[in-house]
Write a protein that holds these residues in place. Structure first.
Motif, mmCIF file in Angstrom:
data_model
loop_
_atom_site.group_PDB
_atom_site.id
_atom_site.type_symbol
_atom_site.label_atom_id
_atom_site.label_comp_id
_atom_site.label_asym_id
_atom_site.label_seq_id
_atom_site.Cartn_x
_atom_site.Cartn_y
_atom_site.Cartn_z
ATOM 1 N N UNK A 4 -8.644 1.716 6.772
ATOM 2 C CA UNK A 4 -7.758 2.158 5.371
ATOM 3 C C UNK A 4 -8.427 1.452 4.303
ATOM 4 N N UNK A 5 -8.490 0.223 4.562
ATOM 5 C CA UNK A 5 -8.890 -0.670 3.116
ATOM 6 C C UNK A 5 -10.211 -1.104 3.084
ATOM 7 N N UNK A 6 -10.909 -1.143 2.078
ATOM 8 C CA UNK A 6 -12.244 -1.059 1.868
ATOM 9 C C UNK A 6 -12.410 -2.683 1.922
ATOM 10 N N UNK A 7 -13.792 -3.176 2.247
ATOM 11 C CA UNK A 7 -14.394 -4.359 2.357
ATOM 12 C C UNK A 7 -13.628 -5.069 0.996
ATOM 13 N N UNK A 8 -14.073 -4.499 -0.078
ATOM 14 C CA UNK A 8 -13.287 -4.993 -1.367
ATOM 15 C C UNK A 8 -12.018 -4.036 -1.681
ATOM 16 N N UNK A 9 -10.934 -4.510 -1.456
ATOM 17 C CA UNK A 9 -9.754 -3.434 -1.789
ATOM 18 C C UNK A 9 -9.302 -3.648 -3.115
ATOM 19 N N UNK A 10 -9.894 -4.192 -4.161
ATOM 20 C CA UNK A 10 -9.452 -4.455 -5.510
ATOM 21 C C UNK A 10 -8.807 -3.275 -6.054
ATOM 22 N N UNK A 11 -9.639 -2.116 -6.155
ATOM 23 C CA UNK A 11 -9.452 -1.063 -6.835
ATOM 24 C C UNK A 11 -7.689 -0.512 -6.277
ATOM 25 N N UNK A 12 -7.630 -0.475 -5.083
ATOM 26 C CA UNK A 12 -6.391 -0.220 -4.361
ATOM 27 C C UNK A 12 -5.388 -1.194 -4.565
ATOM 28 N N UNK A 13 -5.500 -2.207 -4.179
ATOM 29 C CA UNK A 13 -4.401 -3.042 -4.167
ATOM 30 C C UNK A 13 -3.915 -3.421 -5.664
#
Length: 429
Positions: A189-198
């Protein structure tokens, strides 16, 4: 029925693009019947041509997207590359060469939607982007078309599945943020780098698009106030539960009471468990629309993933192809109101503030005085203390966000306040 096929160029063949290609192939007869003409996948532009793409004729694969668009026989371009460039240049090239565009590119539309709409209108072509917001949920077209005769005053929603999954796990299991994020990553559900989401960037882009549609005015990504959810803690959820609330990362778009401005914001907030958005679980999305005549409407469903997003892309493809056959175009940009976007400080909201304070007489009075000096009325206070330390939880009445922010800054300077443990807005009441 027209026998010459409508030719489609696909830009990008990742999770979404490959699913679009698959559906176009397996549902070819149904699409032909619904459109009134065959639809043919004429080329697929990719970065890595050596990758095996099951179900796609290797002869269709190319790394030269520009040459594909300039062939002269492309009717519709489906852009699922994402990002700003080369997507922006390729979409402009498509318009210049007579092709309408279906895009899932929220970042580009939030940044340069006005210019892209202008280019489409200049060439008498369509720009559709249902898949850019909330995946499979029909939302953009209902707001652009079904509610075109109504006046939308407010839109509030969960538009990012990753963040909703994380917050739902924190709520239901008592997990901390990092633990819930790790689970989201393990499940894909989360990308390796989740910055854009979280950090709320993804939701902010979607908020800009929805605000422009809802209020018939231009709202860019830079106009959207944004806060991420990385500081949300298990303690915040415990406090929310005591109030009969939960916590969601919300996109909130509002028309001012006087109708002279709008606001657009993305941030975590407490909402009552009785609110429809409170029950949205896992990685699902939901958007709550308040219109003058239609009243309250809720749109709910999977907001991401290959198949859901491809469903939205194919819906747009059918609509655009029908327009091509009719030698017509669908609705373009509606920005006639030209309303200004007010800063976050003008937003009227409530705050839930948790303070670490000294456990001694007079502290509560000092804190209350600070709120009063900034024109913020206190709704409820909860205090508990032990061994010279105490926590103080204050929930305010509605006040301008600037006044609430000023209050918090003043509280930080008090000798009796050892720290501001948590600040959370309260919405949906």
């Amino acid at each position: 029925m027209r026998t010459r096929p409508l030719k489609v160029a696909l830009l990008g063949c990742g999770v979404v693009g490959s699913e679009v290609a698959r559906i176009m192939t397996t549902h070819a007869d149904d699409l032909t019947a619904r459109i009134g003409a065959p639809v043919e996948l004429a080329g697929v532009a990719v970065r890595r041509p050596s990758k095996v793409r099951e179900g796609i004729d290797p002869a269709l694969i190319t790394t030269d997207a520009t040459a594909l668009l300039k062939r002269g026989d492309i009717d519709v371009v489906v852009e699922v590359i994402g990002g700003i460039e080369p997507a922006r240049t390729l979409i402009t090239t498509a318009f210049e060469n007579g092709a309408s565009v279906v895009s899932a590119n929220k970042a580009l539309l939030a940044q340069d939607g006005a210019a892209l709409h202008a280019a489409a209108e200049q060439h008498g072509l369509d720009l559709y982007y249902e898949a850019a917001v909330a995946g499979a949920i029909p939302l953009v077209r209902p707001m652009r078309e079904s509610l075109a005769g109504d006046k939308i005053n407010r839109v509030m929603g969960i538009v990012n599945g990753t963040t909703n999954f994380i917050l739902d796990k924190m709520d239901s299991t008592g997990a901390g943020y990092q633990e819930a994020l790790d689970e989201a990553t393990a499940l894909g559900y989360a990308e390796a780098d989740p910055t854009a989401d979280v950090e709320g960037y993804d939701a902010a882009a979607k908020a800009a698009i929805l605000a422009g549609i809802a209020f018939h005015t231009r709202v860019r990504l830079d106009d959207v106030y944004r806060e991420g959810m990385t500081e949300v803690s298990a303690a915040d959820f415990a406090s929310a539960k005591r109030m009969g609330c939960t916590i969601k990362l919300l996109a909130i778009l509002e028309r001012a009471a006087d109708g002279e401005s709008v606001t657009a914001r993305v941030h975590p907030a407490m909402i009552p468990l009785t609110h429809p958005l409170a029950s949205v679980r896992e990685a699902y999305n939901a958007v709550f629309v308040e219109a003058e005549a239609a009243g309250r409407l809720m749109f709910y469903g999977p907001g991401a993933g290959g198949s859901p997003t491809a469903s939205a892309v194919l819906g747009d493809l059918v609509a655009v192809c029908r327009n091509k056959l009719a030698e017509a175009t669908g609705p373009g940009e509606s920005a006639y109101t030209q309303l200004p976007v007010s800063p976050m400080g003008d937003v009227v909201t409530r705050y839930h503030i948790s303070l670490d304070v000294a456990d001694k007489p007079g502290v509560l009075a000092q804190v209350a005085t600070t709120f009063a000096e900034h024109g913020v009325s206190i709704d409820t206070v909860r205090q508990q203390g032990k061994d010279g330390e105490a926590s103080l939880v204050v929930v305010t009445h509605r006040a301008p966000d600037a006044a609430l922010s000023g209050t918090v800054e003043a509280l930080r300077k008090l000798d009796t306040v050892r720290g501001v443990a948590s600040i959370m807005r309260v919405e949906g009441e």
